[in-house]
Design an enzyme around this catalytic site. Structure first.
Site, PDB file in Angstrom:
ATOM      1  N   LYS A 165     -23.694  26.807 -24.931  1.00 44.62           N
ATOM      2  CA  LYS A 165     -22.621  26.160 -24.172  1.00 44.62           C
ATOM      3  C   LYS A 165     -22.451  26.854 -22.812  1.00 44.62           C
ATOM      4  O   LYS A 165     -23.003  27.921 -22.586  1.00 44.62           O
ATOM      5  CB  LYS A 165     -21.311  26.200 -24.970  1.00 44.62           C
ATOM      6  CG  LYS A 165     -21.467  25.986 -26.470  1.00 44.62           C
ATOM      7  CD  LYS A 165     -22.050  24.644 -26.875  1.00 44.62           C
ATOM      8  CE  LYS A 165     -22.085  24.565 -28.392  1.00 44.62           C
ATOM      9  NZ  LYS A 165     -22.761  23.453 -28.955  1.00 44.62           N
TER      10      LYS A 165
HETATM   11  C1  LIG Z   1     -22.331  23.624 -30.671  1.00 39.27           C
HETATM   12  C2  LIG Z   1     -21.648  22.510 -31.329  1.00 39.27           C
HETATM   13  C3  LIG Z   1     -20.891  22.677 -32.503  1.00 39.27           C
HETATM   14  C4  LIG Z   1     -20.865  23.950 -33.282  1.00 39.27           C
HETATM   15  O1  LIG Z   1     -20.405  25.057 -32.586  1.00 39.27           O
HETATM   16  P1  LIG Z   1     -20.828  26.522 -33.095  1.00 39.27           P
HETATM   17  O2  LIG Z   1     -20.021  27.417 -32.209  1.00 39.27           O
HETATM   18  O3  LIG Z   1     -22.291  26.652 -32.902  1.00 39.27           O
HETATM   19  O4  LIG Z   1     -20.421  26.629 -34.522  1.00 39.27           O
HETATM   20  C5  LIG Z   1     -20.202  21.584 -32.988  1.00 39.27           C
HETATM   21  N1  LIG Z   1     -20.265  20.388 -32.397  1.00 39.27           N
HETATM   22  C6  LIG Z   1     -20.980  20.183 -31.284  1.00 39.27           C
HETATM   23  C7  LIG Z   1     -20.989  18.824 -30.648  1.00 39.27           C
HETATM   24  C8  LIG Z   1     -21.703  21.226 -30.725  1.00 39.27           C
HETATM   25  O5  LIG Z   1     -22.459  20.990 -29.638  1.00 39.27           O
END
Ligand SMILES: *Cc1c(COP(=O)(O)O)cnc(C)c1O
Length: 376
Positions: free
Chosen positions: A188
């Site tokens: 992210k």
């Molecule tokens: C990255 C992501 C998650 C999960 O987040 P984590 O921090 O990796 O557990 C959930 N939903 C979406 C759309 C994501 O891109």
């Protein structure tokens, strides 16, 4: 190798983490609280609750609404599997909704049709929430989704994992529903290694979420008391310090990503690939830059990814057609053709490198290698 993404970790972050490690206070203290406060201010909400991951954020958000066995949650068909896994982990059942072909976000028309269909049975009373995703960093069609949610008196939890800072008509991702969930995974825009955040304006939910992430401990009691069986979904202090530092750079990171996206848009003009469509009024934050190959080229997508890797460029699929992954297709008997738009988009999508530190020259190389792989 030009990576798909590289986190923007500088000296400030390293110093901030070092300081916390030397202090000896490592778990959920003043640094996590400062990160929460800054995040709440950035998004423009009353409360922000830091947790150990975006998945933990989604899990707690559902549980805090009382989602449990026998319940149904309406969720987008095209996302990372965590979005649907958390529904299963609550013992509830996901009912998938197809997406829009332009933004890859939950299609209000399909949501409407699904709600209508459920209304003809008793199943409508089992629906406990709607879970849209702001796919790749563009806010979903929230005005229309909110209208349907109101009509059926359903709460919305936003999976804003990719969308911190994204807006529609100036309103931030994460502030449309009763809760918004963010992720700070290294893929992210800003990262704490692993980490997540739930934002809300509801004081009761805030209290419950804080208890649930910390073994059920009442956040308001003077001496430790436990009001429910909670998890350990806490964030560490060094992650809190890292997150605070990262958050201060978020706007700069977003504007760099937007610039890179604009240049890809330009470079890919005149080819038969479709660049991301940004709807009017939207501020896209480009957690991923996902293009669509032509229908003709879609069957070669995995080959293109392999070729690019061989030339030193990391690329990837967009995200997943969740109902056709092994677990969900076996559990509910989904087959090809059930979610036609998600299926098409899944097959045609390709994610190109995008991150704050991607240089002009590296982007040029990505573009050249991509075109060569496309034409090979
Ligand atoms: C990255 C992501 C998650 C999960 O987040 P984590 O921090 O990796 O557990 C959930 N939903 C979406 C759309 C994501 O891109």
């Amino acid at each position: 190798m030009i990576r798909l993404t590289v986190p923007s970790i500088g000296k400030e972050e390293i110093r901030a983490v070092e300081e916390v490690l030397s202090s000896g206070y490592l778990v959920q203290g003043s640094h996590v609280a400062a990160f929460e406060e800054a995040a709440a201010r950035y998004v423009g909400v009353q409360y922000a609750v830091a947790v150990s991951s975006g998945t933990a954020a989604l899990h707690l958000a559902l549980l805090s609404l009382g989602v449990g066995p026998g319940d149904i949650v309406l969720v987008t068909a095209y996302s990372f599997v965590a979005t649907a896994n958390v529904i299963e982990l609550c013992g509830a059942r996901p009912i998938f909704v197809d997406i829009r072909p332009d933004t890859f976000n939950m299609a209000p028309d399909s949501l409407k049709a699904t709600l209508k269909r459920l209304s003809k049975t008793n199943d409508i009373s089992r629906v406990k929430a709607i879970l849209p995703v702001h796919t790749f960093g563009q806010v979903a069609d929230m005005p229309n989704i909110c209208k349907l949610a109101e009509q059926y008196r359903l709460p919305i939890i936003e999976d804003a994992a990719c969308a911190l800072g994204a807006t529609f008509q100036g309103q931030q991702a994460g502030t449309w529903g009763v809760m918004g969930c963010f992720s700070f995974h290294p893929r992210k825009a800003i990262t704490t290694g692993e980490g997540g955040m739930i934002v809300t304006n509801d004081p009761q939910l805030n209290r419950r979420l804080r208890a649930m992430r910390n073994h059920g401990q009442d956040p308001q009691a003077d001496s430790p008391d436990f009001i429910l069986p909670g998890f350990n979904y806490r964030m560490t202090e060094f992650q809190g310090a890292l997150g605070l530092c990262q958050l201060s750079k978020l706007n700069e990171i977003i504007s760099a990503r937007r610039q890179i996206a604009a240049r890809y848009d330009l470079l890919l003009k005149g080819t038969d690939v479709e660049v991301p469509i940004v709807q009017s009024g939207h501020q896209h934050v480009y957690q991923s830059y996902v293009i669509l190959l032509s229908n003709r080229k879609a069957s070669q997508r995995d080959e293109i990814i392999k070729q690019m890797t061989a030339s030193g460029i990391e690329s990837s699929i967009g995200t997943y057609h969740i109902p056709l992954t092994t677990f969900f297709s076996r559990r509910y008997g989904f087959k090809q053709g059930d979610f036609r738009i998600a299926e098409k988009i899944f097959a045609r999508s390709l994610s190109l490198p995008i991150y704050h530190g991607l240089s002009f020259d590296d982007q040029t190389v990505v573009h050249e290698v991509f075109l060569l792989s496309l034409r090979a």
